[in-house]
Design a protein around this motif. Structure first.
Motif, short mmCIF file in Angstrom:
data_model
loop_
_atom_site.label_atom_id
_atom_site.label_comp_id
_atom_site.label_asym_id
_atom_site.label_seq_id
_atom_site.Cartn_x
_atom_site.Cartn_y
_atom_site.Cartn_z
N ILE A 167 0.84 -1.20 0.00
CA ILE A 167 0.00 0.00 0.00
C ILE A 167 0.87 1.25 0.00
N ILE A 168 1.89 1.25 0.84
CA ILE A 168 2.81 2.40 0.93
C ILE A 168 3.52 2.61 -0.40
N LYS A 169 4.05 1.55 -0.96
CA LYS A 169 4.78 1.65 -2.23
C LYS A 169 3.86 2.14 -3.35
N ALA A 170 2.66 1.59 -3.42
CA ALA A 170 1.72 2.00 -4.46
C ALA A 170 1.36 3.48 -4.33
N THR A 171 1.14 3.94 -3.11
CA THR A 171 0.78 5.34 -2.90
C THR A 171 1.93 6.27 -3.26
N PHE A 172 3.15 5.93 -2.82
CA PHE A 172 4.30 6.75 -3.20
C PHE A 172 4.47 6.79 -4.71
N GLU A 173 4.22 5.69 -5.38
CA GLU A 173 4.33 5.64 -6.84
C GLU A 173 3.30 6.58 -7.48
N LEU A 174 2.08 6.55 -6.98
CA LEU A 174 1.04 7.45 -7.50
C LEU A 174 1.37 8.91 -7.20
N LEU A 175 2.02 9.16 -6.06
CA LEU A 175 2.37 10.53 -5.68
C LEU A 175 3.46 11.14 -6.56
N ALA A 178 -5.74 1.03 -3.94
CA ALA A 178 -6.03 -0.40 -3.74
C ALA A 178 -5.72 -1.20 -4.99
N ALA A 179 -6.11 -0.69 -6.14
CA ALA A 179 -5.84 -1.40 -7.40
C ALA A 179 -4.34 -1.52 -7.65
N LYS A 180 -3.61 -0.44 -7.43
CA LYS A 180 -2.16 -0.46 -7.66
C LYS A 180 -1.45 -1.39 -6.68
N ALA A 181 -1.94 -1.46 -5.44
CA ALA A 181 -1.33 -2.31 -4.41
C ALA A 181 -1.86 -3.74 -4.47
N ASP A 182 -2.87 -3.95 -5.30
CA ASP A 182 -3.50 -5.27 -5.44
C ASP A 182 -4.10 -5.74 -4.11
N VAL A 183 -4.83 -4.82 -3.47
CA VAL A 183 -5.55 -5.13 -2.23
C VAL A 183 -6.97 -4.58 -2.37
N ASN A 184 -7.84 -4.91 -1.45
CA ASN A 184 -9.16 -4.30 -1.51
C ASN A 184 -9.18 -3.03 -0.66
N VAL A 185 -10.19 -2.21 -0.90
CA VAL A 185 -10.30 -0.91 -0.23
C VAL A 185 -10.36 -1.07 1.29
N ALA A 186 -11.04 -2.08 1.76
CA ALA A 186 -11.16 -2.31 3.21
C ALA A 186 -9.79 -2.56 3.86
N THR A 187 -8.87 -3.14 3.12
CA THR A 187 -7.53 -3.40 3.66
C THR A 187 -6.82 -2.09 3.98
N ILE A 188 -7.00 -1.10 3.13
CA ILE A 188 -6.38 0.21 3.38
C ILE A 188 -6.98 0.82 4.64
N TYR A 209 -5.52 -0.95 7.79
CA TYR A 209 -4.15 -0.59 8.17
C TYR A 209 -3.99 0.88 8.53
N PHE A 210 -4.75 1.76 7.88
CA PHE A 210 -4.49 3.18 8.04
C PHE A 210 -5.67 4.00 8.54
N GLY A 211 -6.87 3.46 8.48
CA GLY A 211 -8.04 4.19 8.96
C GLY A 211 -8.77 4.95 7.86
N GLY A 212 -8.06 5.49 6.93
CA GLY A 212 -8.67 6.26 5.84
C GLY A 212 -7.60 6.99 5.05
N LYS A 213 -8.05 7.72 4.06
CA LYS A 213 -7.13 8.40 3.14
C LYS A 213 -6.28 9.46 3.86
N VAL A 214 -6.90 10.27 4.68
CA VAL A 214 -6.16 11.33 5.37
C VAL A 214 -5.10 10.72 6.29
N GLN A 215 -5.46 9.68 7.01
CA GLN A 215 -4.51 9.03 7.91
C GLN A 215 -3.38 8.36 7.13
N LEU A 216 -3.70 7.77 5.98
CA LEU A 216 -2.68 7.16 5.13
C LEU A 216 -1.68 8.22 4.68
N PHE A 217 -2.17 9.35 4.19
CA PHE A 217 -1.27 10.39 3.72
C PHE A 217 -0.47 11.01 4.85
N SER A 218 -1.08 11.15 6.01
CA SER A 218 -0.35 11.67 7.16
C SER A 218 0.79 10.71 7.53
#
Length: 187
Positions: free
Chosen positions: A9-17, A31-41, A44-53
C-alpha cells in the motif's frame, strides 16, 4: 503477510504521488495499484487522510534527522548551512506529489501532533541558520520573516519542478548554485 500488504500500500501510494497529489488519488486507485481491496487500506491506516499523514511522516523522517543534526551542533558554519539547505532542497525536489499533498493537508485538515512537531523542528533548524548569519536582526518578526523566506525559497522549486527543471539543464548544478546564493544573501 501483514507487513507485506502494508508495504504494498505504501509503495503503491508513493508511486502514485510521483504524478498526482492526494486530492487526485482515490483509495480505489491505491487499492488497485497495491492489489488489495479498499477495506484493507482502511484496516491498516483508517482512511485516506490518515494514510497520507503516515506517508508524510515516513517521507520526512530523514529530514527530521537532518534538522536534529544541525540543531545538535554548538556552532554552524556557512558550509554546514549550505549542506543542510542543499539536502533539504533535494528532498523537496524529489517529492513533488507529497509536497503538494502536504499543502492540501495543511489547508483542509487539522495539523496533527506529529506534523506539528516536525514543522517545529524544521523551523528551529532554519532559525539557527538565520540567527547565525543575521546578527543585526533583533526583531523577532524580522527573524521569522527571514526563516520563512529561506524555507519558502527551498520549497518553491518543488512546486514548479516539472515545468521549470527542463529549462535549467543540470538540476544538481542549479540546486547547488541556488542554495549557495540563498546562504550568501544571509551573510
Amino acid at each position: 503477510m501483514e507487513e507485506k500488504t502494508k508495504e504494498a500500500i505504501i509503495k503503491a501510494t508513493f508511486e502514485l504521488l510521483k504524478h498526482k497529489d492526494m486530492n487526485s488519488i482515490s483509495i480505489r486507485e491505491i487499492a488497485a495499484k497495491a492489489d488489495v481491496n479498499v477495506a484493507t487500506i482502511s484496516y491498516y491506516f483508517g482512511g485516506k487522510v490518515q494514510l497520507f499523514s503516515y506517508l508524510m511522516e515516513l517521507h520526512w523522517a530523514d529530514l527530521i534527522e537532518l534538522c536534529n543534526e544541525l540543531l545538535a551542533k554548538q556552532e554552524i558554519t556557512k558550509e554546514d548551512s549550505y549542506q543542510f539547505c542543499l539536502r533539504f532542497m533535494k528532498k523537496q525536489m524529489n517529492s513533488t506529489g507529497i509536497i503538494r499533498s502536504e499543502q492540501i493537508m495543511y489547508q483542509n485538515y487539522e495539523i496533527d501532533v506529529d506534523t506539528g512537531n516536525r514543522l517545529k523542528v524544521q523551523f528551529e533548524a532554519f532559525h539557527k541558520i538565520v540567527i547565525t548569519f543575521c546578527h543585526k536582526l533583533e526583531d523577532e518578526s524580522a527573524i521569522l520573516a527571514k526563516e520563512i523566506a529561506l524555507l519558502s525559497a527551498l520549497c518553491l522549486p518543488a512546486y514548479w519542478n516539472e515545468v521549470a527543471m527542463p529549462l535549467v539543464g543540470d538540476v544538481d548544478s542549479f540546486m547547488e548554485m541556488y542554495v549557495r546564493q540563498l546562504i550568501d544573501e544571509l551573510s
